[in-house]
Design a protein around this motif. Structure first.
Motif, PDB file in Angstrom:
ATOM      1  N   MET A  68     -84.223 -12.832  -7.983  1.00  0.00           N
ATOM      2  CA  MET A  68     -82.883 -12.312  -8.079  1.00  0.00           C
ATOM      3  C   MET A  68     -82.731 -11.580  -9.417  1.00  0.00           C
ATOM      4  O   MET A  68     -83.109 -12.090 -10.455  1.00  0.00           O
ATOM      5  CB  MET A  68     -81.888 -13.467  -7.973  1.00  0.00           C
ATOM      6  N   SER A  69     -82.166 -10.359  -9.386  1.00  0.00           N
ATOM      7  CA  SER A  69     -81.964  -9.550 -10.583  1.00  0.00           C
ATOM      8  C   SER A  69     -80.700  -9.963 -11.317  1.00  0.00           C
ATOM      9  O   SER A  69     -79.717 -10.352 -10.703  1.00  0.00           O
ATOM     10  CB  SER A  69     -81.821  -8.076 -10.211  1.00  0.00           C
ATOM     11  N   ASP A  70     -80.755  -9.832 -12.629  1.00  0.00           N
ATOM     12  CA  ASP A  70     -79.558 -10.058 -13.418  1.00  0.00           C
ATOM     13  C   ASP A  70     -78.625  -8.873 -13.266  1.00  0.00           C
ATOM     14  O   ASP A  70     -79.050  -7.753 -12.993  1.00  0.00           O
ATOM     15  CB  ASP A  70     -79.919 -10.219 -14.900  1.00  0.00           C
ATOM     16  N   ILE A  71     -77.341  -9.117 -13.462  1.00  0.00           N
ATOM     17  CA  ILE A  71     -76.333  -8.074 -13.448  1.00  0.00           C
ATOM     18  C   ILE A  71     -75.729  -8.015 -14.842  1.00  0.00           C
ATOM     19  O   ILE A  71     -75.312  -9.037 -15.386  1.00  0.00           O
ATOM     20  CB  ILE A  71     -75.232  -8.366 -12.407  1.00  0.00           C
ATOM     21  N   LYS A  72     -75.718  -6.818 -15.422  1.00  0.00           N
ATOM     22  CA  LYS A  72     -75.124  -6.610 -16.746  1.00  0.00           C
ATOM     23  C   LYS A  72     -73.902  -5.712 -16.571  1.00  0.00           C
ATOM     24  O   LYS A  72     -73.987  -4.661 -15.948  1.00  0.00           O
ATOM     25  CB  LYS A  72     -76.141  -5.932 -17.673  1.00  0.00           C
ATOM     26  N   ARG A  73     -72.776  -6.147 -17.114  1.00  0.00           N
ATOM     27  CA  ARG A  73     -71.539  -5.376 -17.003  1.00  0.00           C
ATOM     28  C   ARG A  73     -71.220  -4.718 -18.342  1.00  0.00           C
ATOM     29  O   ARG A  73     -71.304  -5.353 -19.390  1.00  0.00           O
ATOM     30  CB  ARG A  73     -70.403  -6.275 -16.560  1.00  0.00           C
ATOM     31  N   LEU A  74     -70.880  -3.429 -18.302  1.00  0.00           N
ATOM     32  CA  LEU A  74     -70.547  -2.659 -19.498  1.00  0.00           C
ATOM     33  C   LEU A  74     -69.033  -2.510 -19.600  1.00  0.00           C
ATOM     34  O   LEU A  74     -68.388  -2.124 -18.629  1.00  0.00           O
ATOM     35  CB  LEU A  74     -71.188  -1.267 -19.433  1.00  0.00           C
ATOM     36  N   SER A  75     -68.489  -2.821 -20.766  1.00  0.00           N
ATOM     37  CA  SER A  75     -67.046  -2.691 -20.997  1.00  0.00           C
ATOM     38  C   SER A  75     -66.248  -3.316 -19.859  1.00  0.00           C
ATOM     39  O   SER A  75     -65.421  -2.676 -19.229  1.00  0.00           O
ATOM     40  CB  SER A  75     -66.650  -1.223 -21.178  1.00  0.00           C
ATOM     41  N   ALA A  76     -66.530  -4.592 -19.616  1.00  0.00           N
ATOM     42  CA  ALA A  76     -65.856  -5.307 -18.524  1.00  0.00           C
ATOM     43  C   ALA A  76     -64.413  -5.603 -18.890  1.00  0.00           C
ATOM     44  O   ALA A  76     -64.123  -6.050 -19.994  1.00  0.00           O
ATOM     45  CB  ALA A  76     -66.599  -6.602 -18.218  1.00  0.00           C
ATOM     46  N   VAL A  94     -75.085  -2.610 -14.471  1.00  0.00           N
ATOM     47  CA  VAL A  94     -76.529  -2.426 -14.373  1.00  0.00           C
ATOM     48  C   VAL A  94     -77.075  -3.519 -13.468  1.00  0.00           C
ATOM     49  O   VAL A  94     -76.824  -4.706 -13.688  1.00  0.00           O
ATOM     50  CB  VAL A  94     -77.205  -2.504 -15.762  1.00  0.00           C
ATOM     51  N   HIS A  95     -77.824  -3.088 -12.452  1.00  0.00           N
ATOM     52  CA  HIS A  95     -78.456  -4.030 -11.538  1.00  0.00           C
ATOM     53  C   HIS A  95     -79.826  -3.476 -11.195  1.00  0.00           C
ATOM     54  O   HIS A  95     -79.936  -2.318 -10.760  1.00  0.00           O
ATOM     55  CB  HIS A  95     -77.620  -4.212 -10.269  1.00  0.00           C
ATOM     56  N   GLY A  96     -80.845  -4.276 -11.411  1.00  0.00           N
ATOM     57  CA  GLY A  96     -82.198  -3.789 -11.169  1.00  0.00           C
ATOM     58  C   GLY A  96     -82.493  -2.615 -12.093  1.00  0.00           C
ATOM     59  O   GLY A  96     -82.242  -2.679 -13.292  1.00  0.00           O
ATOM     60  N   ASN A  97     -82.958  -1.531 -11.533  1.00  0.00           N
ATOM     61  CA  ASN A  97     -83.286  -0.338 -12.316  1.00  0.00           C
ATOM     62  C   ASN A  97     -82.232   0.758 -12.164  1.00  0.00           C
ATOM     63  O   ASN A  97     -82.544   1.940 -12.309  1.00  0.00           O
ATOM     64  CB  ASN A  97     -84.658   0.209 -11.890  1.00  0.00           C
ATOM     65  N   THR A  98     -80.999   0.355 -11.862  1.00  0.00           N
ATOM     66  CA  THR A  98     -79.944   1.333 -11.601  1.00  0.00           C
ATOM     67  C   THR A  98     -78.685   0.961 -12.368  1.00  0.00           C
ATOM     68  O   THR A  98     -78.350  -0.214 -12.511  1.00  0.00           O
ATOM     69  CB  THR A  98     -79.629   1.376 -10.089  1.00  0.00           C
ATOM     70  N   VAL A  99     -77.997   1.992 -12.869  1.00  0.00           N
ATOM     71  CA  VAL A  99     -76.696   1.798 -13.499  1.00  0.00           C
ATOM     72  C   VAL A  99     -75.664   2.574 -12.689  1.00  0.00           C
ATOM     73  O   VAL A  99     -75.876   3.726 -12.328  1.00  0.00           O
ATOM     74  CB  VAL A  99     -76.676   2.208 -14.990  1.00  0.00           C
ATOM     75  N   TYR A 100     -74.564   1.909 -12.399  1.00  0.00           N
ATOM     76  CA  TYR A 100     -73.459   2.475 -11.639  1.00  0.00           C
ATOM     77  C   TYR A 100     -72.267   2.596 -12.583  1.00  0.00           C
ATOM     78  O   TYR A 100     -71.800   1.580 -13.103  1.00  0.00           O
ATOM     79  CB  TYR A 100     -73.073   1.548 -10.478  1.00  0.00           C
ATOM     80  N   ALA A 122     -76.405   1.552 -21.491  1.00  0.00           N
ATOM     81  CA  ALA A 122     -77.186   0.942 -20.406  1.00  0.00           C
ATOM     82  C   ALA A 122     -78.685   1.105 -20.611  1.00  0.00           C
ATOM     83  O   ALA A 122     -79.477   0.450 -19.941  1.00  0.00           O
ATOM     84  CB  ALA A 122     -76.776   1.554 -19.069  1.00  0.00           C
ATOM     85  N   GLY A 123     -79.080   2.021 -21.508  1.00  0.00           N
ATOM     86  CA  GLY A 123     -80.496   2.232 -21.767  1.00  0.00           C
ATOM     87  C   GLY A 123     -81.091   3.416 -21.020  1.00  0.00           C
ATOM     88  O   GLY A 123     -82.299   3.451 -20.752  1.00  0.00           O
ATOM     89  N   THR A 124     -80.257   4.403 -20.696  1.00  0.00           N
ATOM     90  CA  THR A 124     -80.747   5.582 -19.987  1.00  0.00           C
ATOM     91  C   THR A 124     -80.007   6.819 -20.489  1.00  0.00           C
ATOM     92  O   THR A 124     -79.306   6.746 -21.501  1.00  0.00           O
ATOM     93  CB  THR A 124     -80.616   5.392 -18.453  1.00  0.00           C
ATOM     94  N   ASP A 125     -80.169   7.944 -19.811  1.00  0.00           N
ATOM     95  CA  ASP A 125     -79.471   9.160 -20.227  1.00  0.00           C
ATOM     96  C   ASP A 125     -79.242  10.077 -19.027  1.00  0.00           C
ATOM     97  O   ASP A 125     -79.656   9.772 -17.910  1.00  0.00           O
ATOM     98  CB  ASP A 125     -80.242   9.897 -21.332  1.00  0.00           C
ATOM     99  N   LYS A 126     -78.597  11.217 -19.283  1.00  0.00           N
ATOM    100  CA  LYS A 126     -78.186  12.117 -18.201  1.00  0.00           C
ATOM    101  C   LYS A 126     -79.350  12.709 -17.421  1.00  0.00           C
ATOM    102  O   LYS A 126     -79.164  13.141 -16.283  1.00  0.00           O
ATOM    103  CB  LYS A 126     -77.285  13.222 -18.735  1.00  0.00           C
ATOM    104  N   THR A 127     -80.556  12.722 -17.982  1.00  0.00           N
ATOM    105  CA  THR A 127     -81.706  13.238 -17.233  1.00  0.00           C
ATOM    106  C   THR A 127     -82.100  12.307 -16.099  1.00  0.00           C
ATOM    107  O   THR A 127     -82.891  12.686 -15.237  1.00  0.00           O
ATOM    108  CB  THR A 127     -82.940  13.468 -18.139  1.00  0.00           C
TER     109      THR A 127
END
Length: 117
Positions: free
Chosen positions: A1-9, A18-24, A56-61
């Motif tokens: 099971m993947s951890d879920i990280k919430r930004l500015s909750a 952030v869930h798995g390798n994706t940020v929504y 989240a650890g990513t960028d617009k690219t």
């Protein structure tokens, strides 16, 4: 099971999840430029998106998909002028843009994205 990280909750929503390798990211509005032109609001929103993606650890690219809501589709070209200067050539995401009444009249643009980490 993947951890879920919430930004500015907050009590109603998170600005990103952030869930798995994706940020929504939640739909972003121009909190720094309410009532400003579509171009100014778009720039403010894209700056917010850059900051949230960095957190989240990513960028617009790495954006996979973008959804844009405009209060008036007649401002499509104005939005695209800012978007086209911001997005990295060759790294354009899948994108949808629709006209919609937004939650508050001072906001004329809202943008939500999904990105890979």
């Amino acid at each position: 099971m993947s951890d879920i990280k919430r930004l500015s909750a907050g009590p109603r929503m998170s600005q990103g999840v952030v869930h798995g390798n994706t940020v929504y990211l939640a739909g972003q509005v121009a909190l720094g430029a309410p009532g400003a032109s579509v171009a100014e609001q778009t720039k403010d929103i894209l700056d917010r998106i850059d900051a949230l993606l960095a957190e989240a650890g990513t960028d617009k690219t790495r954006i996979l998909s973008a959804t844009i809501w405009l209060a008036d589709i007649a401002s499509f070209a104005e939005l695209n002028g800012v978007w086209d200067a911001w997005i990295v050539p060759g790294q354009t995401p899948a994108r949808a843009c629709v006209e919609s009444r937004l939650a508050a009249p001072e906001f004329t643009v809202e943008i939500g994205v999904i990105a890979a980490l």
